[in-house]
Motif scaffolding. Sequence first.
Motif, PDB file in Angstrom:
ATOM      1  N   VAL A 163      -1.797  13.452   1.898  1.00 45.25           N
ATOM      2  CA  VAL A 163      -1.947  13.188   3.324  1.00 45.25           C
ATOM      3  C   VAL A 163      -3.216  12.370   3.519  1.00 45.25           C
ATOM      4  N   ILE A 164      -3.099  11.260   4.247  1.00 48.85           N
ATOM      5  CA  ILE A 164      -4.254  10.424   4.568  1.00 48.85           C
ATOM      6  C   ILE A 164      -4.303  10.274   6.072  1.00 48.85           C
ATOM      7  N   THR A 224      -2.535  -0.237   5.378  1.00 54.63           N
ATOM      8  CA  THR A 224      -3.026   0.575   4.278  1.00 54.63           C
ATOM      9  C   THR A 224      -2.452  -0.008   3.003  1.00 54.63           C
ATOM     10  N   VAL A 225      -3.311  -0.350   2.052  1.00 54.10           N
ATOM     11  CA  VAL A 225      -2.886  -0.947   0.803  1.00 54.10           C
ATOM     12  C   VAL A 225      -3.000   0.101  -0.295  1.00 54.10           C
ATOM     13  N   PHE A 226      -1.919   0.301  -1.041  1.00 54.36           N
ATOM     14  CA  PHE A 226      -1.917   1.217  -2.179  1.00 54.36           C
ATOM     15  C   PHE A 226      -2.075   0.375  -3.442  1.00 54.36           C
ATOM     16  N   GLU A 239      -6.849   9.304 -12.569  1.00 50.92           N
ATOM     17  CA  GLU A 239      -6.172  10.562 -12.243  1.00 50.92           C
ATOM     18  C   GLU A 239      -6.374  10.929 -10.782  1.00 50.92           C
ATOM     19  N   GLN A 240      -7.596  10.893 -10.321  1.00 50.50           N
ATOM     20  CA  GLN A 240      -7.916  11.225  -8.943  1.00 50.50           C
ATOM     21  C   GLN A 240      -7.907   9.936  -8.129  1.00 50.50           C
ATOM     22  N   TYR A 241      -7.260   9.931  -6.989  1.00 49.61           N
ATOM     23  CA  TYR A 241      -7.242   8.717  -6.175  1.00 49.61           C
ATOM     24  C   TYR A 241      -8.543   8.566  -5.407  1.00 49.61           C
ATOM     25  N   ARG A 242      -8.826   7.337  -4.990  1.00 50.66           N
ATOM     26  CA  ARG A 242     -10.030   7.024  -4.227  1.00 50.66           C
ATOM     27  C   ARG A 242      -9.620   6.221  -3.003  1.00 50.66           C
ATOM     28  N   ILE A 243     -10.277   6.446  -1.871  1.00 50.98           N
ATOM     29  CA  ILE A 243      -9.968   5.729  -0.650  1.00 50.98           C
ATOM     30  C   ILE A 243     -11.182   4.897  -0.263  1.00 50.98           C
ATOM     31  N   GLY A 273      -5.386   4.462  -7.044  1.00 53.36           N
ATOM     32  CA  GLY A 273      -5.143   5.569  -7.961  1.00 53.36           C
ATOM     33  C   GLY A 273      -3.723   5.610  -8.457  1.00 53.36           C
ATOM     34  N   ASN A 274      -3.451   6.602  -9.274  1.00 54.97           N
ATOM     35  CA  ASN A 274      -2.126   6.822  -9.837  1.00 54.97           C
ATOM     36  C   ASN A 274      -1.342   7.684  -8.852  1.00 54.97           C
TER      37      ASN A 274
END
Length: 89
Positions: free
Chosen positions: A2-3, A16-18, A24-28, A51-52
């Motif tokens: 959830v963001i 929002t760009v993925f 391993e851990q995502y970053r925003i 992130g993955n």
Amino acid sequence: MVIYIIEQETDGPIVTVFVPSTMEQYRINAYIDTLSGSFMANYSGPIKVIGNIFSLSNYTVILEVTGFDFDNLFLPVPLKFESPVSIKS
């Protein structure tokens, strides 16, 4: 995942760009609005989630609008939108 997102422009699209990564851990990459507890795009570009996160699969994107404007006008009942997204090779 959830963001919570707010946009700096009052009449523009929310982008929002993925960005795929082996992390391993995502970053925003974005500013954090402490009043709403949401991420806000900075002036150099859109909100980036690095992130993955996704694999080849089907997902449902859920967008819930809880308020408008810079005065933090919160809606009594949030607006909710759902859309299927398919990630294929």
